[in-house]
Design a protein around this motif. Structure first.
Motif, mmCIF file in Angstrom:
data_model
loop_
_atom_site.group_PDB
_atom_site.id
_atom_site.type_symbol
_atom_site.label_atom_id
_atom_site.label_comp_id
_atom_site.label_asym_id
_atom_site.label_seq_id
_atom_site.Cartn_x
_atom_site.Cartn_y
_atom_site.Cartn_z
ATOM 1 N N PHE A 162 35.853 47.122 44.942
ATOM 2 C CA PHE A 162 35.392 45.777 45.257
ATOM 3 C C PHE A 162 36.456 45.039 46.059
ATOM 4 O O PHE A 162 37.647 45.320 45.948
ATOM 5 C CB PHE A 162 35.015 45.005 43.987
ATOM 6 C CG PHE A 162 36.122 44.837 42.978
ATOM 7 C CD1 PHE A 162 36.276 45.757 41.948
ATOM 8 C CD2 PHE A 162 36.998 43.753 43.044
ATOM 9 C CE1 PHE A 162 37.285 45.607 40.999
ATOM 10 C CE2 PHE A 162 38.006 43.604 42.095
ATOM 11 C CZ PHE A 162 38.158 44.530 41.073
ATOM 12 N N PRO A 163 36.011 44.093 46.888
ATOM 13 C CA PRO A 163 36.948 43.343 47.727
ATOM 14 C C PRO A 163 37.527 42.155 46.967
ATOM 15 O O PRO A 163 36.909 41.649 46.043
ATOM 16 C CB PRO A 163 36.064 42.846 48.871
ATOM 17 C CG PRO A 163 34.715 42.672 48.235
ATOM 18 C CD PRO A 163 34.615 43.681 47.126
ATOM 19 N N LEU A 164 38.717 41.733 47.360
ATOM 20 C CA LEU A 164 39.272 40.471 46.868
ATOM 21 C C LEU A 164 40.398 40.088 47.812
ATOM 22 O O LEU A 164 41.286 40.907 48.070
ATOM 23 C CB LEU A 164 39.793 40.619 45.428
ATOM 24 C CG LEU A 164 40.157 39.316 44.708
ATOM 25 C CD1 LEU A 164 38.972 38.361 44.625
ATOM 26 C CD2 LEU A 164 40.699 39.600 43.308
ATOM 27 N N ASP A 165 40.354 38.877 48.348
ATOM 28 C CA ASP A 165 41.415 38.423 49.248
ATOM 29 C C ASP A 165 42.750 38.421 48.524
ATOM 30 O O ASP A 165 42.824 38.222 47.303
ATOM 31 C CB ASP A 165 41.120 37.008 49.762
ATOM 32 C CG ASP A 165 40.019 37.002 50.817
ATOM 33 O OD1 ASP A 165 39.582 35.891 51.187
ATOM 34 O OD2 ASP A 165 39.600 38.091 51.257
ATOM 35 N N GLU A 166 43.815 38.568 49.296
ATOM 36 C CA GLU A 166 45.150 38.698 48.720
ATOM 37 C C GLU A 166 45.560 37.496 47.883
ATOM 38 O O GLU A 166 46.197 37.633 46.835
ATOM 39 C CB GLU A 166 46.140 38.896 49.862
ATOM 40 C CG GLU A 166 47.300 39.763 49.477
ATOM 41 C CD GLU A 166 48.219 40.029 50.657
ATOM 42 O OE1 GLU A 166 47.708 40.244 51.776
ATOM 43 O OE2 GLU A 166 49.439 39.989 50.446
ATOM 44 N N GLU A 167 45.199 36.315 48.344
ATOM 45 C CA GLU A 167 45.618 35.085 47.664
ATOM 46 C C GLU A 167 45.059 35.021 46.235
ATOM 47 O O GLU A 167 45.839 34.932 45.278
ATOM 48 C CB GLU A 167 45.233 33.886 48.541
ATOM 49 C CG GLU A 167 45.151 32.548 47.873
ATOM 50 C CD GLU A 167 46.475 31.789 47.762
ATOM 51 O OE1 GLU A 167 47.502 32.243 48.290
ATOM 52 O OE2 GLU A 167 46.474 30.724 47.105
ATOM 53 N N PRO A 168 43.730 35.099 46.049
ATOM 54 C CA PRO A 168 43.230 35.089 44.666
ATOM 55 C C PRO A 168 43.667 36.326 43.883
ATOM 56 O O PRO A 168 43.922 36.249 42.673
ATOM 57 C CB PRO A 168 41.700 35.061 44.821
ATOM 58 C CG PRO A 168 41.410 35.384 46.231
ATOM 59 C CD PRO A 168 42.625 35.088 47.030
ATOM 60 N N ARG A 169 43.805 37.441 44.532
ATOM 61 C CA ARG A 169 44.230 38.684 43.883
ATOM 62 C C ARG A 169 45.594 38.512 43.223
ATOM 63 O O ARG A 169 45.789 38.833 42.043
ATOM 64 C CB ARG A 169 44.277 39.787 44.945
ATOM 65 C CG ARG A 169 44.438 41.199 44.453
ATOM 66 C CD ARG A 169 44.764 42.100 45.648
ATOM 67 N NE ARG A 169 46.000 42.780 45.410
ATOM 68 C CZ ARG A 169 46.080 44.013 44.891
ATOM 69 N NH1 ARG A 169 44.989 44.670 44.583
ATOM 70 N NH2 ARG A 169 47.262 44.547 44.680
ATOM 71 N N THR A 170 46.533 37.994 44.002
ATOM 72 C CA THR A 170 47.882 37.780 43.479
ATOM 73 C C THR A 170 47.886 36.770 42.341
ATOM 74 O O THR A 170 48.528 36.976 41.305
ATOM 75 C CB THR A 170 48.821 37.303 44.598
ATOM 76 O OG1 THR A 170 48.722 38.222 45.686
ATOM 77 C CG2 THR A 170 50.255 37.197 44.128
ATOM 78 N N MET A 171 47.140 35.675 42.534
ATOM 79 C CA MET A 171 47.083 34.641 41.498
ATOM 80 C C MET A 171 46.592 35.222 40.173
ATOM 81 O O MET A 171 47.139 34.927 39.108
ATOM 82 C CB MET A 171 46.120 33.517 41.918
ATOM 83 C CG MET A 171 46.621 32.651 43.058
ATOM 84 S SD MET A 171 47.982 31.583 42.514
ATOM 85 C CE MET A 171 48.607 31.058 44.086
ATOM 86 N N LEU A 172 45.544 36.070 40.264
ATOM 87 C CA LEU A 172 44.953 36.620 39.038
ATOM 88 C C LEU A 172 45.847 37.682 38.414
ATOM 89 O O LEU A 172 46.064 37.689 37.205
ATOM 90 C CB LEU A 172 43.566 37.197 39.334
ATOM 91 C CG LEU A 172 42.469 36.166 39.585
ATOM 92 C CD1 LEU A 172 41.207 36.833 40.115
ATOM 93 C CD2 LEU A 172 42.150 35.373 38.325
ATOM 94 N N ILE A 173 46.374 38.589 39.243
ATOM 95 C CA ILE A 173 47.194 39.681 38.696
ATOM 96 C C ILE A 173 48.439 39.132 38.026
ATOM 97 O O ILE A 173 48.853 39.586 36.961
ATOM 98 C CB ILE A 173 47.569 40.702 39.791
ATOM 99 C CG1 ILE A 173 46.325 41.511 40.191
ATOM 100 C CG2 ILE A 173 48.676 41.637 39.309
ATOM 101 C CD1 ILE A 173 46.555 42.460 41.352
ATOM 102 N N GLU A 174 49.040 38.147 38.666
ATOM 103 C CA GLU A 174 50.292 37.628 38.114
ATOM 104 C C GLU A 174 50.103 36.439 37.183
ATOM 105 O O GLU A 174 51.071 35.939 36.614
ATOM 106 C CB GLU A 174 51.231 37.278 39.273
ATOM 107 C CG GLU A 174 51.550 38.537 40.092
ATOM 108 C CD GLU A 174 52.562 38.292 41.198
ATOM 109 O OE1 GLU A 174 53.389 37.363 41.058
ATOM 110 O OE2 GLU A 174 52.531 39.040 42.182
ATOM 111 N N GLY A 175 48.845 35.976 37.032
ATOM 112 C CA GLY A 175 48.598 34.862 36.117
ATOM 113 C C GLY A 175 49.359 33.616 36.520
ATOM 114 O O GLY A 175 49.878 32.884 35.679
ATOM 115 N N LEU A 176 49.403 33.373 37.836
ATOM 116 C CA LEU A 176 50.210 32.263 38.338
ATOM 117 C C LEU A 176 49.477 30.930 38.235
ATOM 118 O O LEU A 176 48.260 30.867 38.304
ATOM 119 C CB LEU A 176 50.555 32.511 39.814
ATOM 120 C CG LEU A 176 51.359 33.774 40.098
ATOM 121 C CD1 LEU A 176 51.499 33.976 41.604
ATOM 122 C CD2 LEU A 176 52.727 33.695 39.444
ATOM 123 N N ASP A 177 50.253 29.895 38.120
ATOM 124 C CA ASP A 177 49.720 28.541 38.199
ATOM 125 C C ASP A 177 49.861 28.111 39.661
ATOM 126 O O ASP A 177 50.971 28.031 40.184
ATOM 127 C CB ASP A 177 50.514 27.618 37.269
ATOM 128 C CG ASP A 177 50.020 26.181 37.338
ATOM 129 O OD1 ASP A 177 49.978 25.610 38.441
ATOM 130 O OD2 ASP A 177 49.674 25.625 36.279
#
Lengths: 209, 454
Positions: A162-177
């Protein structure tokens, strides 16, 4: 909370255009906070009447096999309509950690990312195939979603990218605020405003002429 | 236009297609204002520029005359009181329940000159796209994104693609911008605009006044577009000049020069181009439970209509849409409740009366609109015709303030959504132009406003 790998029961709700009024009717939002919304999730569909609150046994999330579902399978344009983030908060509070659909409404998609719910875009045929596979034995056919590899799999080995843009991908993987991440660029933001207030002074209200 | 506004506001490139975009204006409302401001306070964050952050009480306020903070929506009062105290503490500009400038956010923002051409404006409300009518990049976001914008003055945004929808030629008499946008969504689907900023163009668009342009842009969200936008022109500048938050004097001249450069250059390439012959558009009415399920007034419910919407709406395939008996009529919402909408509706009502058994309400889009309408005697035309005349707010667009029609009612409404349960449990909503709403209220059945006008 970071997301890398999810394994969970998937509940099919394969309707197109599931809107946020359906996900959380306005009358269910009775408090100003972000919690206390689980009882209102899909209230118009889950209960036989809004007043009685008697569960409709035919609604997917009321069926015992799907009671512990953590993944929702949806139709096209999932989450359309109102921007109410309560829709995502209600899903999260109900234990949903991912929604899989052929397409998402843009505001809902952004709200999912901000709340650690993984939106997975797969073609309608794939979602239908997955729904058919899980519905025979939901607990025995949990989905596995590997976010870093962007792969959704069934226990029998069938899998889909499945696709996911880098920006949301990083936010979700790293659990960033997101706010903390952006505030690291304070000096760039300030520099922009110094230039901009000269170029477009009319934008900056409350400053003396 | 997207490129010009994007480049003007881009602070930094992020990963992939995303950029850090400066946000010029933030507009909250009481449905999520308290949550967003409270969440910020709990995290120890302050509003970065209170002077450019606004808030209005519009979503669940009671619209009955003599209203207070009490709402018909259970628990609603807390949304109002908590948003009020949070707004005051944060030092943002609040338009409170009884403020003379109070109204629906997307009605008062232009009235006050808060939205401006070329500006970026966000609100935690999906119909923020309405304000793209001013050549602004204005879009809806959730509560968390609103916090991000307040705390940083920016948003992290994926660059959208571009679509131009050209309405060529002219609409026939009695056909309105509401019909134009419903025709677009009916033809290209509720997902047709996904991932795109939709620029509306063509003679049939540029000939619209600002209120008509707002109606058109309002439903870009129902097209899944990131937003809608229309090039600012002389009509835009004339509308904005002298408004409270619009620039004045030297800054006005400077702004004008900037705004004149914003329109898309001739020969601009769009990712998608759609053309619609305006003359072919009829007054539209929705039959189903998505705005894409709409047909011309002379048409029928499609023969291949799905079981679920048919069952919810109590209709049969092939059934004519005209002639359906209605129980209620609603004029209101950020789509169609501005002065020009009320004037046109009132013109049709003159000397006529709502049919027996039909409950009819008119909720002006803002307190300013209400005052202006009253000064012209429009309220009297509505009341004499059997409409209730209310205070301003979002009202029955979405079962707001806990007020609804009787369950199972068939309602014709100048709003933007006909979802299951949107206007209340089991309410059957048909969305249409204010003219079609009024014509139907008079007939007691869904009716063609062009026949009423004769």
């Amino acid at each position: 909370m970071p997301i890398t790998r999810l394994v969970g029961i998937a509940a099919p709700l394969l309707r197109d255009n599931i809107d946020t009024d359906a996900i959380i009717p306005s009358r269910e939002i009775t408090k100003t906070g972000k919690t206390g919304l689980a009882a209102g999730l899909f209230a118009g569909w889950r209960y036989k009447s809004p007043v009685s609150r008697e569960p409709d046994p035919d609604f997917v999330l009321n069926r015992p096999a799907y009671r512990d579902a953590q993944i929702l399978l949806g139709g096209a344009n999932f989450g359309c309509g109102s921007s109410r983030e309560h829709a995502v908060w209600a899903l999260a509070e109900s234990g949903i950690r991912s929604v899989v659909a052929p397409s998402f409404a843009p505001i809902f998609f952004g709200n999912c990312v901000r709340n650690g719910i993984l939106p997975v875009v797969l073609p309608a045929e794939a979602v239908a195939e997955i729904a058919e596979s899980v519905s025979a034995d939901p607990a025995g056919t949990p989905l596995e979603i590997d976010l870093p590899r962007q792969l959704l799999s069934l226990p029998d080995g069938r899998s889909w990218s499945f696709p996911l843009d880098e920006e949301p991908r990083t936010m979700l993987i790293e659990g960033l605020d997101a706010i903390d991440v952006t505030l690291k660029r304070k000096s760039e933001i300030a520099a922009f405003h110094r230039r901009d207030v000269a170029a477009r002074p009319w934008i900056y209200l409350g400053k003396s002429a | 236009m997207l490129s010009k506004i994007w480049d003007q506001h881009r602070i930094a490139d992020l990963t992939g297609d995303a950029a850090l975009i400066a946000i010029d204006r933030i507009f909250l409302h009481e449905r999520t204002g308290a949550a967003a401001l409270g969440s910020m306070k709990a995290a120890g964050r302050e509003v970065t520029d209170p002077a450019r952050t606004f808030c209005v009480m519009d979503h669940i306020v009671d619209t009955r005359p003599g209203r207070s903070d009490q709402t018909l929506m259970p628990g609603g009062q807390a949304f109002i009181t908590e948003t009020r105290s949070a707004a005051r503490e944060a030092g943002i500009t609040l338009f409170d329940v009884s403020d003379p400038d109070q109204g629906i956010v997307h009605v008062i923002s232009p009235e006050l000159g808060i939205v401006l051409p070329g500006a970026t404006l966000i609100a935690p409300d999906s119909h923020t796209c309405t304000q793209g009518a001013f050549g602004a990049l204005a879009w809806g976001i959730g509560s968390s994104e609103a916090e991000h914008a307040m705390a940083t003055g920016t948003l992290r945004v994926a660059r959208p693609k571009t679509m131009r929808v050209t309405f060529s030629g002219a609409v026939a008499p009695g056909v309105t911008p509401k019909d134009m946008i419903l025709a677009l969504i009916a033809r290209h689907g509720a997902g047709g605009g996904r991932g795109h900023v939709v620029e509306f163009a063509g003679e049939a668009v540029s000939s619209l006044d600002m209120e008509g342009r707002m109606t058109l842009c309002n439903m870009a969200t129902e097209f899944a577009a990131m937003t809608g936008i229309i090039a600012a022109d002389q009509a835009t500048f004339e509308y904005l000049e002298g408004r409270r938050y619009a620039p004045r004097g030297g800054e006005w001249e400077m702004a004008l020069a900037h705004w004149r450069e914003l329109a898309s250059d001739p020969g601009s390439i769009f990712d998608v181009e759609i053309e619609i012959e305006a003359a072919g558009i009829e007054p539209m009415v929705s039959w189903g439970t998505s705005p894409e399920q709409s047909v011309g007034i002379g048409d029928t419910v499609p023969p291949d209509a799905g079981e679920r919407p048919l069952a919810y709406m109590g209709l049969e395939p092939g059934q004519p849409i005209r002639g359906l008996a209605i129980d209620a009529a609603f004029i209101g919402s950020c789509t169609n409740s501005r002065l020009s909408d009320l004037r046109r509706a009132a013109a049709l009502l003159k000397g006529r009366h709502v049919a027996p058994g039909v409950t009819a309400l008119c909720v002006p889009g803002s307190t300013s609109v209400k005052r202006a309408a009253e000064a012209e005697g429009i309220d009297k035309l509505f009341v004499d015709a059997g409409f209730q005349w209310r205070e301003s707010g979002c009202s029955m667009c979405f079962y707001a303030g806990g007020e609804s029609f009787a369950p199972g009612s068939r309602v014709i409404s100048s709003t933007n959504r006909n979802f299951e349960g949107r206007q209340g449990p089991n309410i059957r909503t048909h969305i249409a132009s204010p003219e079609t709403v009024v014509a139907s209220a008079i007939a007691g059945r869904i009716a063609d406003p062009r026949e009423t006008a004769l």
